[in-house]
Enzyme design. Structure first.
Site, short mmCIF file in Angstrom:
data_model
loop_
_atom_site.label_atom_id
_atom_site.label_comp_id
_atom_site.label_asym_id
_atom_site.label_seq_id
_atom_site.Cartn_x
_atom_site.Cartn_y
_atom_site.Cartn_z
N GLU A 222 0.86 -1.18 0.00
CA GLU A 222 0.00 0.00 0.00
C GLU A 222 0.90 1.23 0.00
OE1 GLU A 222 -2.59 -0.27 3.34
OE2 GLU A 222 -3.59 -2.09 2.62
N ASP B 172 -5.36 8.75 10.39
CA ASP B 172 -4.02 8.29 10.74
C ASP B 172 -3.53 8.87 12.05
OD1 ASP B 172 -3.40 6.64 8.43
OD2 ASP B 172 -3.54 8.50 7.28
#
Length: 277
Positions: A50, A61
């Protein structure tokens, strides 16, 4: 004809093991290091990669990947240069699945049709767009699927059974189970919760289901891959990169870059060995 993602998961299944995915941010700490890191991940035994598209406000995140995005943006990374990295990677590694992961804003600014066409031309296999819900599938996901890109969906512990059909309607490639409620890299899920979630999602899709968020050790990766179809590790790898930037092993840039790549490859090798064991 099966795509690279389908082939990678089928290979892992034939070997009676889970798959290993690793996340890094494009341009962290610079484009040259990213290219070397990608090569190192392949050599270390990942099943898919990824590649994060840097964004100034990565809301899902934790601190590690937020900082990685900021380092990448500071180095001059853009969506155009991210796609260049993907294109170069594909020329060197024709068989390794590569998924772009990130947020919709940079894609919207770049232009949806242009982004899809350039992703396909670069050899990208799929997209994980964190903040684009299924109600907006016509915006990007359906055109992306029509162009041959897999659309990987995120499912969380709070995604109830009635919601899953909508989430999975356009899903392809694999499903990404976010094993904790919160942001990346901050907590780890219990094996029982992963197993229960896997069984619940499996009732509604035949796609491989991989587990991510909060996986930081080889033991956790192996456990996650044992109770689902694979594990994704991101923040723990990004932390190694950050440490190499903050505490360079050499004043020589090329030597320090090589040291970062070696440390990441060694750690990912441990993850791969644990999953295969």
């Amino acid at each position: 004809m099966a795509g690279r993602i389908d082939t990678a998961f089928a290979k892992a299944k034939a070997e009676n093991r889970g798959s290993l995915g690793v996340f890094i941010t494009a341009g962290d700490p610079d484009a040259t290091t990213t290219e070397a890191l990608l090569d190192g991940l392949v050599d270390a035994g990942v099943d898919f990669i990824e590649l994060g598209m840097p964004f100034s406000d990565p809301m899902a995140d934790g601190p590690a990947i937020q900082a990685a995005s900021l380092r990448a943006l500071k180095s001059g990374m853009t969506l155009t240069t991210t796609l260049e990295i993907a294109r170069n990677f594909r020329q060197r590694h024709p068989d390794m699945p590569l998924v772009l992961m990130g947020y919709y804003n940079p894609i919207y600014i770049y232009g949806n049709d242009r982004f899809i066409a350039d992703s396909v031309a670069a050899g990208v296999d799929g997209l994980i767009i964190v903040d684009l819900p299924p109600e907006e599938d016509s915006e990007l996901c359906i055109p992306a699927r029509d162009a041959g890109l897999n659309v990987v969906r995120l499912i969380t512990p709070t995604s109830h059974d009635q919601r899953l059909p909508a989430i999975l309607a356009q899903a392809s490639g694999f499903v990404y189970y976010v094993s904790v409620t919160g942001i990346t890299g901050m907590a780890s899920a219990a094996a029982t919760s992963i197993s229960d979630a896997y069984q619940r999602i499996r009732k509604q899709t035949d796609l491989p289901i991989v587990t991510g968020f909060g996986i930081r050790t080889p033991e956790q990766a192996a456990e996650s891959a044992r109770f689902s179809d694979g594990a994704v590790v991101g923040s723990a790898v990004v932390d190694i990169i950050a440490d190499g930037v903050a505490k360079p092993s050499s004043p020589d840039a090329a030597e320090n870059r090589a040291a970062i790549v070696r440390k990441v490859a060694a750690f990912v090798g441990e993850l791969s060995s644990a999953i295969r064991a």
